[in-house]
Design a protein around this motif. Structure first.
Motif, PDB file in Angstrom:
ATOM      1  N   MET A  58       0.822  -1.207   0.000  1.00 32.27           N
ATOM      2  CA  MET A  58       0.000   0.000   0.000  1.00 32.27           C
ATOM      3  C   MET A  58       0.860   1.263   0.000  1.00 32.27           C
ATOM      4  O   MET A  58       0.590   2.226  -0.731  1.00 32.27           O
ATOM      5  CB  MET A  58      -0.923   0.011   1.215  1.00 32.27           C
ATOM      6  N   VAL A  62       0.733   4.011  -2.830  1.00 31.35           N
ATOM      7  CA  VAL A  62       0.044   5.267  -2.520  1.00 31.35           C
ATOM      8  C   VAL A  62       1.009   6.392  -2.134  1.00 31.35           C
ATOM      9  O   VAL A  62       0.796   7.557  -2.477  1.00 31.35           O
ATOM     10  CB  VAL A  62      -0.971   5.037  -1.373  1.00 31.35           C
ATOM     11  N   SER A  77      -6.253   8.016  11.403  1.00 24.34           N
ATOM     12  CA  SER A  77      -5.540   6.921  10.742  1.00 24.34           C
ATOM     13  C   SER A  77      -4.998   5.924  11.755  1.00 24.34           C
ATOM     14  O   SER A  77      -5.007   4.708  11.520  1.00 24.34           O
ATOM     15  CB  SER A  77      -4.400   7.478   9.875  1.00 24.34           C
ATOM     16  N   SER A 171     -13.712   3.977   8.222  1.00 20.53           N
ATOM     17  CA  SER A 171     -13.367   4.100   6.812  1.00 20.53           C
ATOM     18  C   SER A 171     -13.980   5.353   6.210  1.00 20.53           C
ATOM     19  O   SER A 171     -13.332   6.093   5.459  1.00 20.53           O
ATOM     20  CB  SER A 171     -13.843   2.853   6.047  1.00 20.53           C
ATOM     21  N   GLY A 175     -11.721   8.404   5.078  1.00 19.09           N
ATOM     22  CA  GLY A 175     -11.839   8.750   3.672  1.00 19.09           C
ATOM     23  C   GLY A 175     -12.198  10.209   3.459  1.00 19.09           C
ATOM     24  O   GLY A 175     -11.752  10.841   2.496  1.00 19.09           O
ATOM     25  N   GLN A 181      -6.226   7.149  -0.979  1.00 18.35           N
ATOM     26  CA  GLN A 181      -6.066   5.973  -0.119  1.00 18.35           C
ATOM     27  C   GLN A 181      -4.941   6.136   0.892  1.00 18.35           C
ATOM     28  O   GLN A 181      -4.479   5.160   1.479  1.00 18.35           O
ATOM     29  CB  GLN A 181      -5.798   4.733  -0.994  1.00 18.35           C
ATOM     30  N   LEU A 184      -5.782   4.759   4.436  1.00 18.93           N
ATOM     31  CA  LEU A 184      -5.738   3.300   4.525  1.00 18.93           C
ATOM     32  C   LEU A 184      -4.306   2.801   4.532  1.00 18.93           C
ATOM     33  O   LEU A 184      -3.962   1.874   5.267  1.00 18.93           O
ATOM     34  CB  LEU A 184      -6.514   2.687   3.358  1.00 18.93           C
ATOM     35  N   SER A 224      -6.251  -8.138  -0.484  1.00 21.62           N
ATOM     36  CA  SER A 224      -6.427  -6.687  -0.529  1.00 21.62           C
ATOM     37  C   SER A 224      -6.144  -6.103  -1.903  1.00 21.62           C
ATOM     38  O   SER A 224      -7.016  -5.483  -2.510  1.00 21.62           O
ATOM     39  CB  SER A 224      -5.566  -5.998   0.537  1.00 21.62           C
ATOM     40  N   TYR A 228      -9.400  -5.289  -4.154  1.00 25.01           N
ATOM     41  CA  TYR A 228      -9.674  -3.852  -4.167  1.00 25.01           C
ATOM     42  C   TYR A 228      -9.638  -3.320  -5.597  1.00 25.01           C
ATOM     43  O   TYR A 228     -10.487  -2.510  -5.995  1.00 25.01           O
ATOM     44  CB  TYR A 228      -8.668  -3.099  -3.299  1.00 25.01           C
TER      45      TYR A 228
END
Length: 308
Positions: A58, A62, A77, A171, A175, A181, A184, A224, A228
């Motif tokens: 991730m 990201v 977070s 979430s 968000g 993202q 996350l 994931s 996703y």
């Protein structure tokens, strides 16, 4: 007489449905990869590898700029990560006691109850009662091998479900507070860091075993990254209500994957109970969509947990 060829729209919708079902199957296959880790690292070690490797993927994808975040963004977070850590650890621990299909069915009670409560419509509570009845029948059905379900496994799966409900709520808030993202990704790092001490204490150097790393990476990707990505594309082609109802099939898909890959058979009563929970989940999702509830109340259209 031959049927007319499918229109581009119907073909697109059919592909999107296949993507959602493929994503749900991928999540459960990822859970089987994690369960294969249990003899080597234990449930805590499997959760550690799963979360840390997912966090690595991730972050690389990201690249969240956390140094520019406000205190509120950081706290949200961090809370998100704590819920994520508890959810994954409880779910994997449950899998050491009860079959995959049973664990996912019990876990679904969390977001299902949340969806019904947040609709503020009394009739939606019928779906929760129906799902509870299904779980009770599930317990009476046993483990598929002539024995009763272990209460510890059911309790852990229900705890994971409660954490999933918290995940859905957080979430939406993360968000809204953090673009893209990034929230996350940061939460995944926090979750991995929180679980690491327990995983290191129980598995030690086995966490670095090549087979463990390979299985952990498979669990991270299958649970994931792949689902996703599939769901992100599918959401552009399907109504949210349809998407949520399709995800409600997940307990049934989990039972099928457990039977095919883990040889986890279930008695007819348990299969019926899972079908009841799937029906309740689909009903709650459809009802939530009709009631136009907030995004964080919909099951689980806007929030895919990172567990198996």
């Amino acid at each position: 007489m031959t049927s007319a060829p499918p229109t581009p729209r119907s073909t697109s919708s059919g592909t999107a449905v296949a993507m959602v079902l493929g994503a749900a199957a991928s999540v459960q296959v990822g859970a089987t990869a994690a369960s294969a880790l249990f003899p080597l690292t234990g449930a805590a070690g499997a959760a550690t590898l799963r979360l840390l490797l997912a966090a690595l993927v991730m972050v690389l994808a990201v690249r969240p700029r956390v140094l520019r975040w406000t205190r509120r963004q950081l706290l949200l977070s961090a809370a998100f990560g704590a819920v994520l850590a508890a959810m994954n650890t409880a779910f994997y621990a449950a899998l050491t006691h009860i079959p995959l299909g049973v664990a996912v069915t019990c876990e679904f009670l969390g977001p299902l109850t949340l969806a019904a409560v947040l609709t503020r419509r009394r009739r939606e509570l019928v779906w929760v009662v129906l799902a509870l009845a299904g779980v009770v029948v599930l317990g009476l059905g046993g483990d598929g091998e002539g024995g009763a379900l272990e209460p510890a496994g059911v309790a852990l799966a229900l705890l994971a479900g409660a954490c999933w409900a918290g995940y859905v709520l957080l979430s939406a808030r993360v968000g809204a507070a953090v673009p893209g993202q990034g929230g996350l990704a940061a939460a995944s790092v926090v979750a991995g860091a929180l679980v690491l001490p327990l995983g290191a204490a129980t598995a030690g150097a086995d966490l670095l075993h090549p087979r463990a790393l390979l299985l952990g990476l498979a669990a991270a990707l299958m649970s994931s990254v792949l689902p996703y990505s599939l769901e992100l594309v599918a959401l552009r082609r399907l109504p949210e209500r349809t998407f949520g109802v399709l995800l409600s099939l997940e307990p049934a898909i989990a039972a099928l994957v457990g039977w095919l890959l883990l040889s986890q058979g279930l008695p007819a009563t348990s299969v019926l109970a899972i079908a009841v929970v799937v029906l309740a989940s689909a009903g709650a999702t459809a009802g939530a969509a009709r009631g136009r509830v907030p995004a964080d109340a919909q099951l689980p259209t806007h929030a895919r947990p990172l567990d198996g």
